[in-house]
Design an enzyme around this catalytic site. Structure first.
Site, PDB file in Angstrom:
ATOM      1  N   ASP A   8      -9.356   2.331  -3.276  1.00 47.13           N
ATOM      2  CA  ASP A   8      -8.260   2.124  -2.342  1.00 47.13           C
ATOM      3  C   ASP A   8      -7.879   0.642  -2.481  1.00 47.13           C
ATOM      4  O   ASP A   8      -8.698  -0.173  -2.910  1.00 47.13           O
ATOM      5  CB  ASP A   8      -8.747   2.450  -0.925  1.00 47.13           C
ATOM      6  CG  ASP A   8      -7.721   2.070   0.116  1.00 47.13           C
ATOM      7  OD1 ASP A   8      -6.561   2.472  -0.040  1.00 47.13           O
ATOM      8  OD2 ASP A   8      -8.084   1.359   1.068  1.00 47.13           O
ATOM      9  N   ASP A  24      -5.519  -1.494   0.016  1.00 47.72           N
ATOM     10  CA  ASP A  24      -5.463  -2.239   1.290  1.00 47.72           C
ATOM     11  C   ASP A  24      -6.788  -2.100   2.036  1.00 47.72           C
ATOM     12  O   ASP A  24      -7.179  -0.998   2.420  1.00 47.72           O
ATOM     13  CB  ASP A  24      -4.347  -1.674   2.185  1.00 47.72           C
ATOM     14  CG  ASP A  24      -2.950  -1.904   1.613  1.00 47.72           C
ATOM     15  OD1 ASP A  24      -2.710  -2.982   1.059  1.00 47.72           O
ATOM     16  OD2 ASP A  24      -2.104  -1.003   1.740  1.00 47.72           O
ATOM     17  N   GLY A  74      -4.694   3.833   5.651  1.00 45.44           N
ATOM     18  CA  GLY A  74      -4.636   4.912   4.669  1.00 45.44           C
ATOM     19  C   GLY A  74      -3.505   5.904   4.885  1.00 45.44           C
ATOM     20  O   GLY A  74      -3.270   6.791   4.071  1.00 45.44           O
ATOM     21  N   ARG A 117       3.656   5.340   5.334  1.00 44.44           N
ATOM     22  CA  ARG A 117       4.570   4.565   6.184  1.00 44.44           C
ATOM     23  C   ARG A 117       5.225   5.452   7.243  1.00 44.44           C
ATOM     24  O   ARG A 117       5.280   5.100   8.418  1.00 44.44           O
ATOM     25  CB  ARG A 117       5.647   3.922   5.288  1.00 44.44           C
ATOM     26  CG  ARG A 117       6.398   2.783   5.943  1.00 44.44           C
ATOM     27  CD  ARG A 117       7.441   2.219   4.985  1.00 44.44           C
ATOM     28  NE  ARG A 117       6.865   1.839   3.703  1.00 44.44           N
ATOM     29  CZ  ARG A 117       7.580   1.572   2.616  1.00 44.44           C
ATOM     30  NH1 ARG A 117       8.905   1.638   2.646  1.00 44.44           N
ATOM     31  NH2 ARG A 117       6.992   1.242   1.482  1.00 44.44           N
ATOM     32  N   SER A 172       0.077   3.298  -0.654  1.00 41.95           N
ATOM     33  CA  SER A 172       1.170   2.330  -0.523  1.00 41.95           C
ATOM     34  C   SER A 172       2.181   2.400  -1.662  1.00 41.95           C
ATOM     35  O   SER A 172       1.814   2.499  -2.829  1.00 41.95           O
ATOM     36  CB  SER A 172       0.594   0.915  -0.469  1.00 41.95           C
ATOM     37  OG  SER A 172       1.632  -0.030  -0.483  1.00 41.95           O
ATOM     38  N   ASN A 187       3.906  -0.175  -2.145  1.00 36.99           N
ATOM     39  CA  ASN A 187       3.929  -1.587  -2.553  1.00 36.99           C
ATOM     40  C   ASN A 187       2.715  -1.967  -3.405  1.00 36.99           C
ATOM     41  O   ASN A 187       2.497  -3.147  -3.664  1.00 36.99           O
ATOM     42  CB  ASN A 187       3.949  -2.481  -1.304  1.00 36.99           C
ATOM     43  CG  ASN A 187       5.266  -2.360  -0.546  1.00 36.99           C
ATOM     44  OD1 ASN A 187       6.327  -2.675  -1.086  1.00 36.99           O
ATOM     45  ND2 ASN A 187       5.216  -1.890   0.696  1.00 36.99           N
ATOM     46  N   ASP A 208     -11.950   2.184   2.702  1.00 40.74           N
ATOM     47  CA  ASP A 208     -12.242   1.589   4.017  1.00 40.74           C
ATOM     48  C   ASP A 208     -11.690   2.460   5.157  1.00 40.74           C
ATOM     49  O   ASP A 208     -11.865   2.102   6.323  1.00 40.74           O
ATOM     50  CB  ASP A 208     -11.633   0.181   4.136  1.00 40.74           C
ATOM     51  CG  ASP A 208     -10.124   0.219   4.288  1.00 40.74           C
ATOM     52  OD1 ASP A 208      -9.466   0.957   3.525  1.00 40.74           O
ATOM     53  OD2 ASP A 208      -9.596  -0.470   5.183  1.00 40.74           O
TER      54      ASP A 208
HETATM   55  C1  BG6 Z   1      -1.980   2.142   2.915  1.00 41.79           C
HETATM   56  C2  BG6 Z   1      -2.255   1.401   4.200  1.00 41.79           C
HETATM   57  O1  BG6 Z   1      -2.650   1.533   1.864  1.00 41.79           O
HETATM   58  O2  BG6 Z   1      -0.597   2.155   2.621  1.00 41.79           O
HETATM   59  C3  BG6 Z   1      -1.433   2.000   5.328  1.00 41.79           C
HETATM   60  O3  BG6 Z   1      -3.643   1.489   4.526  1.00 41.79           O
HETATM   61  C4  BG6 Z   1       0.043   2.001   4.934  1.00 41.79           C
HETATM   62  O4  BG6 Z   1      -1.644   1.266   6.528  1.00 41.79           O
HETATM   63  C5  BG6 Z   1       0.231   2.751   3.634  1.00 41.79           C
HETATM   64  O5  BG6 Z   1       0.836   2.594   5.962  1.00 41.79           O
HETATM   65  C6  BG6 Z   1       1.677   2.782   3.153  1.00 41.79           C
HETATM   66  O6  BG6 Z   1       2.046   1.493   2.742  1.00 41.79           O
HETATM   67  P1  BG6 Z   1       3.486   1.051   2.280  1.00 41.79           P
HETATM   68  O7  BG6 Z   1       3.234  -0.270   1.603  1.00 41.79           O
HETATM   69  O8  BG6 Z   1       4.007   2.082   1.340  1.00 41.79           O
HETATM   70  O9  BG6 Z   1       4.320   0.943   3.512  1.00 41.79           O
HETATM   71 MG    MG Z   2      -7.437   1.032   2.997  1.00 38.06          MG
END
Ligand code: BG6
Ligand code: MG
Length: 209
Positions: free
Chosen positions: A7, A9, A44, A47, A114, A116, A168
């Site tokens: 993972d 984040d 995890g 969005r 994510s 991002n 996590d």
């Molecule tokens: C996960 C985070 O890695 O990504 C979440 O733990 C988050 O909290 C999710 O909502 C989506 O992220 P992003 O960057 O696409 O908004």
């Molecule tokens: Mg995480």
């Protein structure tokens, strides 16, 4: 075991504080109560699902257009905060452990909800540290659905039972188990009894390998 799937984040980098600040700004702007305990539930989670959790404290019913606008606003704030990240945001322990796992012949992948993820990996100079990246851009269901880890295994060409997921988030451990993979809980998930291994420090992975 042939592969480790990480993972991002909360495991490789600590972007949780940026997610919190960005959602907090959006929630404050809307007059919605939001705190760190609610933020923990977003770990995890995608969005869109994160926004739904935050909106549990909102009295109004919002249109899909408004929700899209709020998600964009949050993501813009979040990406501005991500721009402050540099290679110094990855600890020597994380870098060294990744190198040692690779030298030992393991394949390494990212399995993150994510969208991002690649942007973050570029910022911190880890974009070439993984053999595959499975993230929010290649999935339709987010954790606890196993899709992101199943895809990571496919990208690596490694069978599920030969993959270890490092997570996590409770939702991430559930996703790993649903994928038929071994799960390591770290950080927030280090106390979760569904994890096959529970560790306090990243370098403890070398003892599992
Ligand atoms: C996960 C985070 O890695 O990504 C979440 O733990 C988050 O909290 C999710 O909502 C989506 O992220 P992003 O960057 O696409 O908004
Ligand atoms: Mg995480």
């Amino acid at each position: 075991m042939k592969a480790f799937i990480f993972d991002l984040d909360g495991v490789i980098v600590f972007t949780d504080k940026f997610h919190y600040q960005a959602w907090k700004k959006m929630a404050d702007g809307m007059g919605i109560y939001f705190d760190e305990i609610i933020n923990n539930r977003l770990r995890g989670v995608s969005r869109a699902e994160s926004l739904e959790i935050i909106l549990e404290k909102c009295d109004q019913k919002l249109t899909d257009e408004k929700k899209a606008e709020l998600m964009e606003e949050k993501n813009n704030t979040y990406r501005e905060l991500l721009k402050t990240m540099t290679p110094a945001d990855v600890t020597d322990t994380v870098r060294d452990t990744l190198n040692r796992l690779r030298e030992a012949g393991y394949k390494l992948a990212i399995g993150s909800s994510s969208k991002n993820a690649k942007f973050i990996l570029e910022r911190v100079g880890l974009i070439d540290a993984f053999d595959a990246i499975s993230d929010g851009t290649n999935i339709t269901h987010s954790k606890p659905d196993p899709e992101v880890f199943v895809k990571a295994g496919e990208f690596l060409g490694v069978e599920a039972e030969e993959c270890v997921v490092v997570e996590d988030a409770y939702a991430g451990i559930d996703a790993a188990k649903a994928a038929g993979m071994k799960a390591v809980g770290i950080g927030d998930a280090s106390g979760y009894d569904r994890a096959d291994y529970r560790i306090q420090a990243f370098e403890e992975l070398l003892g599992i390998a």
